[in-house]
Design a protein around this motif. Structure first.
Motif, mmCIF file in Angstrom:
data_model
loop_
_atom_site.group_PDB
_atom_site.id
_atom_site.type_symbol
_atom_site.label_atom_id
_atom_site.label_comp_id
_atom_site.label_asym_id
_atom_site.label_seq_id
_atom_site.Cartn_x
_atom_site.Cartn_y
_atom_site.Cartn_z
ATOM 1 N N ASN A 159 5.357 -17.235 -39.321
ATOM 2 C CA ASN A 159 6.329 -16.700 -40.270
ATOM 3 C C ASN A 159 7.749 -16.751 -39.716
ATOM 4 O OD1 ASN A 159 4.411 -16.159 -42.204
ATOM 5 N ND2 ASN A 159 4.027 -14.079 -41.483
ATOM 6 N N LYS A 160 7.874 -16.496 -38.408
ATOM 7 C CA LYS A 160 9.204 -16.557 -37.787
ATOM 8 C C LYS A 160 9.733 -17.988 -37.826
ATOM 9 C CE LYS A 160 11.775 -15.329 -33.628
ATOM 10 N NZ LYS A 160 12.545 -16.577 -33.664
ATOM 11 N N ARG A 161 8.820 -18.930 -37.553
ATOM 12 C CA ARG A 161 9.230 -20.334 -37.568
ATOM 13 C C ARG A 161 9.625 -20.757 -38.983
ATOM 14 N NH1 ARG A 161 6.061 -25.347 -37.283
ATOM 15 N NH2 ARG A 161 7.484 -26.998 -36.634
ATOM 16 N N ARG A 162 8.813 -20.336 -39.982
ATOM 17 C CA ARG A 162 9.169 -20.645 -41.367
ATOM 18 C C ARG A 162 10.513 -20.033 -41.729
ATOM 19 N NH1 ARG A 162 7.189 -21.678 -46.611
ATOM 20 N NH2 ARG A 162 5.071 -22.141 -45.879
ATOM 21 N N SER A 163 10.687 -18.765 -41.349
ATOM 22 C CA SER A 163 11.935 -18.082 -41.661
ATOM 23 C C SER A 163 13.121 -18.777 -41.019
ATOM 24 C CB SER A 163 11.840 -16.625 -41.195
ATOM 25 O OG SER A 163 13.037 -15.942 -41.463
ATOM 26 N N ASP A 164 12.945 -19.212 -39.759
ATOM 27 C CA ASP A 164 14.033 -19.921 -39.068
ATOM 28 C C ASP A 164 14.379 -21.208 -39.803
ATOM 29 O OD1 ASP A 164 14.104 -17.923 -37.207
ATOM 30 O OD2 ASP A 164 12.948 -19.016 -35.687
ATOM 31 N N LEU A 165 13.326 -21.963 -40.204
ATOM 32 C CA LEU A 165 13.575 -23.224 -40.914
ATOM 33 C C LEU A 165 14.245 -22.972 -42.260
ATOM 34 C CD1 LEU A 165 10.273 -25.189 -40.192
ATOM 35 C CD2 LEU A 165 12.575 -25.847 -39.482
ATOM 36 N N GLU A 166 13.755 -21.972 -42.990
ATOM 37 C CA GLU A 166 14.340 -21.673 -44.299
ATOM 38 C C GLU A 166 15.793 -21.239 -44.161
ATOM 39 O OE1 GLU A 166 11.588 -18.824 -45.846
ATOM 40 O OE2 GLU A 166 10.332 -20.353 -46.815
ATOM 41 N N ASN A 167 16.076 -20.469 -43.116
ATOM 42 C CA ASN A 167 17.463 -20.040 -42.900
ATOM 43 C C ASN A 167 18.361 -21.223 -42.556
ATOM 44 O OD1 ASN A 167 16.994 -17.334 -43.436
ATOM 45 N ND2 ASN A 167 16.464 -16.848 -41.320
ATOM 46 N N LYS A 168 17.842 -22.151 -41.746
ATOM 47 C CA LYS A 168 18.642 -23.336 -41.406
ATOM 48 C C LYS A 168 18.933 -24.170 -42.651
ATOM 49 C CE LYS A 168 17.084 -23.808 -36.595
ATOM 50 N NZ LYS A 168 16.325 -24.628 -35.628
#
Length: 389
Positions: free
Chosen positions: A262-271
Protein backbone atom coordinates in the motif's frame (compact mmCIF):
# COMPACT_ATOMS: atom_id res chain seq x y z
CA UNK A 1 -27.33 -67.68 10.44
CA UNK A 2 -31.05 -67.22 9.72
CA UNK A 3 -31.40 -65.05 12.87
CA UNK A 4 -28.49 -62.89 11.74
CA UNK A 5 -29.96 -62.45 8.26
CA UNK A 6 -33.36 -61.55 9.77
CA UNK A 7 -31.75 -58.89 11.99
CA UNK A 8 -29.95 -57.34 9.03
CA UNK A 9 -33.18 -57.26 7.02
CA UNK A 10 -35.10 -55.70 9.91
CA UNK A 11 -32.52 -52.99 10.50
CA UNK A 12 -32.39 -52.21 6.78
CA UNK A 13 -36.17 -51.86 6.63
CA UNK A 14 -36.15 -49.67 9.74
CA UNK A 15 -33.47 -47.43 8.25
CA UNK A 16 -35.38 -47.23 4.96
CA UNK A 17 -38.64 -46.30 6.74
CA UNK A 18 -36.92 -43.67 8.84
CA UNK A 19 -35.13 -42.09 5.87
CA UNK A 20 -38.38 -42.18 3.90
CA UNK A 21 -40.19 -40.46 6.75
CA UNK A 22 -37.44 -37.85 6.81
CA UNK A 23 -38.41 -36.91 3.25
CA UNK A 24 -42.08 -36.33 4.16
CA UNK A 25 -43.36 -32.93 3.12
CA UNK A 26 -46.75 -31.29 3.46
CA UNK A 27 -48.50 -30.77 0.12
CA UNK A 28 -51.73 -29.15 -1.00
CA UNK A 29 -53.41 -32.55 -0.69
CA UNK A 30 -52.83 -32.44 3.07
CA UNK A 31 -55.12 -29.42 3.45
CA UNK A 32 -58.87 -29.16 3.07
CA UNK A 33 -61.17 -26.20 2.57
CA UNK A 34 -62.85 -25.40 5.88
CA UNK A 35 -64.87 -22.34 4.90
CA UNK A 36 -65.71 -20.52 1.70
CA UNK A 37 -68.28 -18.83 -0.44
CA UNK A 38 -69.77 -21.00 -3.21
CA UNK A 39 -71.41 -19.76 -6.39
CA UNK A 40 -73.40 -22.28 -8.42
CA UNK A 41 -74.97 -22.40 -11.88
CA UNK A 42 -76.86 -25.39 -13.23
CA UNK A 43 -80.01 -27.19 -14.30
CA UNK A 44 -83.09 -27.99 -12.24
CA UNK A 45 -85.84 -30.59 -12.65
CA UNK A 46 -89.21 -30.21 -10.94
CA UNK A 47 -91.60 -33.11 -10.21
CA UNK A 48 -94.92 -31.56 -9.10
CA UNK A 49 -97.07 -34.63 -9.69
CA UNK A 50 -98.60 -34.47 -6.15
CA UNK A 51 -96.95 -37.81 -5.36
CA UNK A 52 -93.31 -37.21 -6.33
CA UNK A 53 -91.97 -39.62 -3.70
CA UNK A 54 -94.58 -42.28 -4.36
CA UNK A 55 -95.46 -44.21 -7.48
CA UNK A 56 -94.39 -41.34 -9.72
CA UNK A 57 -90.83 -41.10 -8.37
CA UNK A 58 -89.25 -42.58 -11.49
CA UNK A 59 -91.95 -41.63 -14.03
CA UNK A 60 -89.49 -39.27 -15.66
CA UNK A 61 -91.32 -38.87 -18.96
CA UNK A 62 -94.65 -38.12 -17.33
CA UNK A 63 -93.70 -36.04 -14.33
CA UNK A 64 -90.29 -34.37 -14.74
CA UNK A 65 -90.18 -30.80 -16.02
CA UNK A 66 -86.82 -29.46 -17.24
CA UNK A 67 -85.31 -26.83 -19.55
CA UNK A 68 -82.44 -27.40 -22.01
CA UNK A 69 -80.36 -24.54 -20.61
CA UNK A 70 -79.03 -23.52 -17.18
CA UNK A 71 -81.97 -22.60 -15.05
CA UNK A 72 -80.83 -22.25 -11.46
CA UNK A 73 -78.32 -20.07 -9.64
CA UNK A 74 -77.16 -20.17 -6.04
CA UNK A 75 -74.86 -18.39 -3.63
CA UNK A 76 -73.86 -19.82 -0.29
CA UNK A 77 -71.52 -19.33 2.65
CA UNK A 78 -70.13 -22.44 4.32
CA UNK A 79 -68.46 -22.43 7.70
CA UNK A 80 -65.75 -24.34 9.51
CA UNK A 81 -68.24 -26.03 11.84
CA UNK A 82 -69.99 -27.76 8.90
CA UNK A 83 -73.00 -25.48 8.73
CA UNK A 84 -73.85 -23.55 5.60
CA UNK A 85 -76.46 -21.10 4.39
CA UNK A 86 -77.52 -20.86 0.77
CA UNK A 87 -79.94 -18.90 -1.37
CA UNK A 88 -81.23 -20.56 -4.55
CA UNK A 89 -83.18 -19.07 -7.41
CA UNK A 90 -84.65 -21.31 -10.13
CA UNK A 91 -86.83 -21.14 -13.21
CA UNK A 92 -88.67 -23.92 -15.04
CA UNK A 93 -91.69 -24.62 -17.24
CA UNK A 94 -94.52 -27.10 -16.72
CA UNK A 95 -95.09 -28.65 -20.14
CA UNK A 96 -98.49 -29.53 -21.49
CA UNK A 97 -99.20 -33.24 -20.98
CA UNK A 98 -97.13 -33.56 -17.80
CA UNK A 99 -98.75 -34.73 -14.59
CA UNK A 100 -99.07 -31.78 -12.24
CA UNK A 101 -100.85 -31.88 -8.87
CA UNK A 102 -102.26 -35.30 -9.74
CA UNK A 103 -103.79 -34.21 -13.08
CA UNK A 104 -102.62 -33.79 -16.67
CA UNK A 105 -101.37 -30.26 -17.29
CA UNK A 106 -103.28 -28.59 -20.16
CA UNK A 107 -101.53 -25.17 -20.22
CA UNK A 108 -97.83 -24.41 -20.27
CA UNK A 109 -96.97 -22.67 -17.00
CA UNK A 110 -93.86 -20.83 -15.82
CA UNK A 111 -92.28 -21.92 -12.57
CA UNK A 112 -90.27 -19.53 -10.39
CA UNK A 113 -88.81 -20.38 -7.00
CA UNK A 114 -86.54 -18.85 -4.43
CA UNK A 115 -85.34 -20.93 -1.50
CA UNK A 116 -83.21 -20.33 1.57
CA UNK A 117 -81.44 -23.41 2.90
CA UNK A 118 -79.31 -24.38 5.89
CA UNK A 119 -77.00 -27.34 5.29
CA UNK A 120 -74.70 -29.56 7.29
CA UNK A 121 -71.54 -31.13 5.87
CA UNK A 122 -71.58 -34.88 6.63
CA UNK A 123 -67.79 -34.96 6.34
CA UNK A 124 -67.81 -33.63 9.89
CA UNK A 125 -69.17 -37.05 10.86
CA UNK A 126 -67.61 -39.45 8.34
CA UNK A 127 -64.27 -37.66 7.93
CA UNK A 128 -62.83 -35.23 5.38
CA UNK A 129 -61.99 -36.47 1.89
CA UNK A 130 -61.01 -33.16 0.30
CA UNK A 131 -62.94 -33.95 -2.90
CA UNK A 132 -66.34 -35.31 -1.85
CA UNK A 133 -68.75 -33.31 0.34
CA UNK A 134 -72.10 -34.98 1.12
CA UNK A 135 -74.63 -32.84 2.98
CA UNK A 136 -78.12 -32.63 4.39
CA UNK A 137 -80.19 -29.48 3.92
CA UNK A 138 -83.41 -27.94 5.20
CA UNK A 139 -85.09 -24.59 4.81
CA UNK A 140 -88.03 -22.75 3.33
CA UNK A 141 -88.98 -21.15 0.07
CA UNK A 142 -91.60 -19.65 -2.17
CA UNK A 143 -92.73 -21.02 -5.54
CA UNK A 144 -94.80 -19.21 -8.15
CA UNK A 145 -96.44 -21.58 -10.65
CA UNK A 146 -98.44 -19.92 -13.37
CA UNK A 147 -99.13 -16.93 -11.05
CA UNK A 148 -100.24 -19.25 -8.23
CA UNK A 149 -97.87 -18.93 -5.28
CA UNK A 150 -97.14 -21.21 -2.40
CA UNK A 151 -94.79 -21.12 0.58
CA UNK A 152 -92.89 -24.36 1.13
CA UNK A 153 -90.93 -26.12 3.83
CA UNK A 154 -87.89 -27.77 2.25
CA UNK A 155 -85.60 -30.69 3.11
CA UNK A 156 -83.17 -32.74 1.10
CA UNK A 157 -79.68 -34.02 0.55
CA UNK A 158 -76.86 -33.80 -2.00
CA UNK A 159 -73.14 -33.73 -2.53
CA UNK A 160 -70.37 -31.67 -4.09
CA UNK A 161 -67.45 -33.31 -5.86
CA UNK A 162 -64.38 -31.09 -6.30
CA UNK A 163 -61.81 -31.15 -9.10
CA UNK A 164 -59.60 -28.67 -7.21
CA UNK A 165 -59.95 -26.05 -4.49
CA UNK A 166 -62.15 -23.83 -6.68
CA UNK A 167 -64.12 -25.85 -9.22
CA UNK A 168 -66.52 -28.72 -8.74
CA UNK A 169 -69.94 -30.18 -9.46
CA UNK A 170 -73.07 -30.09 -7.30
CA UNK A 171 -75.89 -32.63 -7.26
CA UNK A 172 -78.83 -32.35 -4.87
CA UNK A 173 -82.46 -33.28 -4.38
CA UNK A 174 -84.88 -31.20 -2.36
CA UNK A 175 -88.44 -32.02 -1.27
CA UNK A 176 -90.78 -29.04 -1.02
CA UNK A 177 -93.93 -29.35 1.06
CA UNK A 178 -96.63 -26.69 0.74
CA UNK A 179 -97.15 -25.00 4.10
CA UNK A 180 -100.73 -23.95 3.39
CA UNK A 181 -103.26 -26.68 4.03
CA UNK A 182 -104.21 -28.41 0.82
CA UNK A 183 -100.97 -27.52 -0.96
CA UNK A 184 -99.19 -30.34 -2.74
CA UNK A 185 -95.53 -31.27 -2.50
CA UNK A 186 -92.80 -30.97 -5.12
CA UNK A 187 -89.50 -32.70 -5.68
CA UNK A 188 -86.73 -30.56 -7.20
CA UNK A 189 -83.48 -32.06 -8.46
CA UNK A 190 -80.52 -29.93 -9.55
CA UNK A 191 -77.06 -30.43 -11.01
CA UNK A 192 -74.49 -27.82 -11.94
CA UNK A 193 -71.06 -26.30 -11.73
CA UNK A 194 -69.92 -24.70 -8.48
CA UNK A 195 -67.11 -22.21 -7.88
CA UNK A 196 -65.54 -21.55 -4.48
CA UNK A 197 -64.00 -18.22 -3.46
CA UNK A 198 -63.02 -16.54 -0.21
CA UNK A 199 -61.42 -19.86 0.70
CA UNK A 200 -59.91 -20.70 4.09
CA UNK A 201 -57.95 -23.95 4.45
CA UNK A 202 -56.62 -26.09 7.29
CA UNK A 203 -54.72 -29.34 7.54
CA UNK A 204 -56.86 -32.45 7.25
CA UNK A 205 -56.68 -35.24 9.82
CA UNK A 206 -54.14 -37.05 7.66
CA UNK A 207 -52.29 -33.79 7.18
CA UNK A 208 -52.10 -33.26 10.94
CA UNK A 209 -50.82 -36.83 11.36
CA UNK A 210 -48.20 -36.22 8.69
CA UNK A 211 -47.20 -32.93 10.33
CA UNK A 212 -46.84 -34.71 13.67
CA UNK A 213 -44.63 -37.36 12.05
CA UNK A 214 -42.56 -34.69 10.31
CA UNK A 215 -42.08 -32.83 13.61
CA UNK A 216 -41.13 -36.04 15.43
CA UNK A 217 -38.66 -36.96 12.72
CA UNK A 218 -37.29 -33.46 12.84
CA UNK A 219 -36.86 -33.71 16.62
CA UNK A 220 -34.94 -36.98 16.23
CA UNK A 221 -32.91 -35.52 13.40
CA UNK A 222 -32.16 -32.40 15.44
CA UNK A 223 -31.03 -34.53 18.40
CA UNK A 224 -28.70 -36.56 16.22
CA UNK A 225 -27.45 -33.40 14.54
CA UNK A 226 -26.88 -31.73 17.93
CA UNK A 227 -24.80 -34.68 19.15
CA UNK A 228 -22.75 -34.70 15.97
CA UNK A 229 -22.36 -30.95 16.17
CA UNK A 230 -21.04 -31.12 19.74
CA UNK A 231 -18.52 -33.78 18.72
CA UNK A 232 -17.51 -31.80 15.66
CA UNK A 233 -17.19 -28.59 17.68
CA UNK A 234 -14.84 -30.30 20.14
CA UNK A 235 -12.67 -31.52 17.26
CA UNK A 236 -12.72 -28.14 15.59
CA UNK A 237 -11.81 -26.41 18.85
CA UNK A 238 -8.69 -28.53 19.13
CA UNK A 239 -7.78 -27.75 15.54
CA UNK A 240 -8.61 -24.09 16.00
CA UNK A 241 -6.30 -23.73 18.96
CA UNK A 242 -3.51 -25.30 16.94
CA UNK A 243 -4.23 -23.08 13.95
CA UNK A 244 -4.65 -19.75 15.71
CA UNK A 245 -0.96 -19.31 16.43
CA UNK A 246 -0.04 -20.09 12.83
CA UNK A 247 -2.85 -17.86 11.60
CA UNK A 248 -1.63 -14.98 13.75
CA UNK A 249 1.89 -15.37 12.37
CA UNK A 250 0.68 -15.49 8.79
CA UNK A 251 -1.64 -12.54 9.40
CA UNK A 252 1.25 -10.47 10.73
CA UNK A 253 3.35 -11.33 7.69
CA UNK A 254 0.47 -10.58 5.35
CA UNK A 255 -0.25 -7.28 7.06
CA UNK A 256 3.39 -6.28 6.75
CA UNK A 257 3.31 -7.20 3.06
CA UNK A 258 0.08 -5.27 2.52
CA UNK A 259 1.42 -2.25 4.36
CA UNK A 260 4.50 -2.24 2.20
CA UNK A 261 2.43 -2.75 -0.93
CA UNK A 262 0.00 0.00 0.00
CA UNK A 263 2.87 2.37 0.76
CA UNK A 264 4.43 1.60 -2.60
CA UNK A 265 1.09 2.13 -4.37
CA UNK A 266 0.56 5.37 -2.48
CA UNK A 267 4.06 6.57 -3.39
CA UNK A 268 3.46 5.78 -7.07
CA UNK A 269 0.03 7.42 -7.08
CA UNK A 270 1.45 10.52 -5.42
CA UNK A 271 4.26 10.73 -7.98
CA UNK A 272 1.72 10.43 -10.83
CA UNK A 273 -0.52 12.94 -9.12
CA UNK A 274 2.40 15.34 -8.78
CA UNK A 275 2.99 15.08 -12.53
CA UNK A 276 -0.63 16.19 -13.09
CA UNK A 277 -3.08 15.61 -15.95
CA UNK A 278 -2.64 16.18 -19.67
CA UNK A 279 -4.94 19.01 -20.81
CA UNK A 280 -6.17 19.74 -24.35
CA UNK A 281 -7.35 22.77 -26.27
CA UNK A 282 -11.01 23.12 -27.25
CA UNK A 283 -12.03 20.65 -30.00
CA UNK A 284 -8.45 19.31 -30.12
CA UNK A 285 -6.63 16.07 -29.33
CA UNK A 286 -3.20 17.59 -30.05
CA UNK A 287 -0.52 17.12 -27.39
CA UNK A 288 1.21 20.43 -26.73
CA UNK A 289 4.86 20.59 -25.70
CA UNK A 290 4.32 20.97 -21.91
CA UNK A 291 2.17 17.85 -21.83
CA UNK A 292 4.57 15.85 -23.99
CA UNK A 293 7.20 16.69 -21.36
CA UNK A 294 4.74 15.49 -18.67
CA UNK A 295 4.34 12.19 -20.55
CA UNK A 296 8.14 11.94 -20.88
CA UNK A 297 8.38 12.06 -17.08
CA UNK A 298 5.58 9.51 -16.77
CA UNK A 299 7.45 7.19 -19.17
CA UNK A 300 10.58 7.49 -17.00
CA UNK A 301 8.51 6.55 -13.95
CA UNK A 302 7.15 3.47 -15.77
CA UNK A 303 10.66 2.44 -16.83
CA UNK A 304 11.78 2.69 -13.21
CA UNK A 305 8.82 0.48 -12.19
CA UNK A 306 8.59 -2.35 -14.78
CA UNK A 307 5.51 -3.92 -13.15
CA UNK A 308 3.51 -0.67 -13.24
CA UNK A 309 0.44 -0.72 -15.49
CA UNK A 310 -1.83 2.27 -16.00
CA UNK A 311 -5.26 3.09 -17.30
CA UNK A 312 -5.57 6.32 -19.28
CA UNK A 313 -8.98 7.98 -19.04
CA UNK A 314 -9.67 10.88 -21.41
CA UNK A 315 -12.50 13.39 -21.20
CA UNK A 316 -14.19 16.31 -22.94
CA UNK A 317 -15.94 19.37 -21.61
CA UNK A 318 -19.73 19.68 -21.87
CA UNK A 319 -19.77 22.00 -24.88
CA UNK A 320 -20.79 20.30 -28.10
CA UNK A 321 -22.91 17.23 -28.84
CA UNK A 322 -22.55 14.16 -26.61
CA UNK A 323 -21.59 11.88 -29.52
CA UNK A 324 -18.98 14.35 -30.72
CA UNK A 325 -17.51 14.69 -27.23
CA UNK A 326 -17.36 10.91 -26.88
CA UNK A 327 -15.52 10.66 -30.19
CA UNK A 328 -13.17 13.49 -29.21
CA UNK A 329 -12.33 11.87 -25.86
CA UNK A 330 -11.52 8.62 -27.63
CA UNK A 331 -9.14 10.54 -29.97
CA UNK A 332 -7.49 12.11 -26.92
CA UNK A 333 -6.94 8.79 -25.23
CA UNK A 334 -5.49 7.41 -28.49
CA UNK A 335 -3.11 10.34 -28.80
CA UNK A 336 -1.95 9.87 -25.20
CA UNK A 337 -1.42 6.11 -25.64
CA UNK A 338 0.28 6.53 -29.03
CA UNK A 339 2.79 8.94 -27.53
CA UNK A 340 3.66 6.67 -24.59
CA UNK A 341 3.81 3.52 -26.72
CA UNK A 342 5.02 4.77 -30.10
CA UNK A 343 7.29 7.60 -29.02
CA UNK A 344 8.46 6.55 -25.58
CA UNK A 345 8.53 2.79 -26.19
CA UNK A 346 6.32 1.71 -23.31
CA UNK A 347 4.84 -1.77 -23.87
CA UNK A 348 1.22 -1.69 -25.00
CA UNK A 349 0.46 -4.48 -22.53
CA UNK A 350 1.11 -2.04 -19.70
CA UNK A 351 -1.39 0.55 -20.85
CA UNK A 352 -5.17 0.58 -21.35
CA UNK A 353 -7.39 3.49 -22.22
CA UNK A 354 -11.01 4.58 -22.28
CA UNK A 355 -12.79 7.71 -23.50
CA UNK A 356 -15.58 9.02 -21.29
CA UNK A 357 -16.85 11.97 -23.33
CA UNK A 358 -18.57 14.50 -21.06
CA UNK A 359 -19.88 11.90 -18.57
CA UNK A 360 -17.26 12.50 -15.85
CA UNK A 361 -16.87 16.24 -15.49
CA UNK A 362 -14.29 17.41 -12.94
CA UNK A 363 -16.46 20.35 -11.86
CA UNK A 364 -19.96 21.84 -12.11
CA UNK A 365 -19.64 22.95 -15.75
CA UNK A 366 -22.43 20.93 -17.33
CA UNK A 367 -24.78 21.96 -20.14
CA UNK A 368 -26.97 23.92 -17.72
CA UNK A 369 -24.22 25.91 -16.01
CA UNK A 370 -22.23 28.83 -17.37
CA UNK A 371 -18.48 28.53 -16.76
CA UNK A 372 -15.47 30.49 -17.96
CA UNK A 373 -12.91 28.84 -20.23
CA UNK A 374 -10.54 28.31 -17.32
CA UNK A 375 -13.02 25.92 -15.74
CA UNK A 376 -14.01 24.19 -18.99
CA UNK A 377 -10.33 23.47 -19.62
CA UNK A 378 -10.13 21.33 -16.48
CA UNK A 379 -12.57 18.88 -18.09
CA UNK A 380 -10.56 18.45 -21.33
CA UNK A 381 -8.02 16.06 -19.85
CA UNK A 382 -6.28 12.71 -19.81
CA UNK A 383 -5.69 11.29 -16.35
CA UNK A 384 -3.91 8.20 -15.09
CA UNK A 385 -5.02 5.38 -12.78
CA UNK A 386 -2.69 2.76 -11.31
CA UNK A 387 -3.92 -0.75 -12.11
CA UNK A 388 -0.99 -2.92 -11.14
CA UNK A 389 2.47 -2.29 -9.82
Amino acid sequence: MKTYAFAITFLSALTFNFSGAQELKLTSKDSVVTSSWVLGLGYNIVDDSATPVGDDLFSIKDTWNALPYPSSISIGRFFKNGLGIKAVGSYNKYDVGKKVDGAINTVERDYYAIDGMISYDLNKIIGETGWFDPFLQAGAGYSDIGTVGRATANAGFGFNTWFNDKWGLNFNTMGKWGIKEGSTKQLQHSAGVVYRFGIEKELSKKGLEKLSLIEENQRISDSIAAAKKAEEEARLMAERLAQEKEKARLAAEEQARLDAENKRRSDLENKIKDLGNVYFSLNSSYLSKPYKELLDKLAVLMEENPALTLKVGSHADSRGAEKYNQWLSEKRVKQTLDYLIGTKGISASRLTGEGFGETQLANECDNNTYCPESKHKLNRRSEFEVLEF
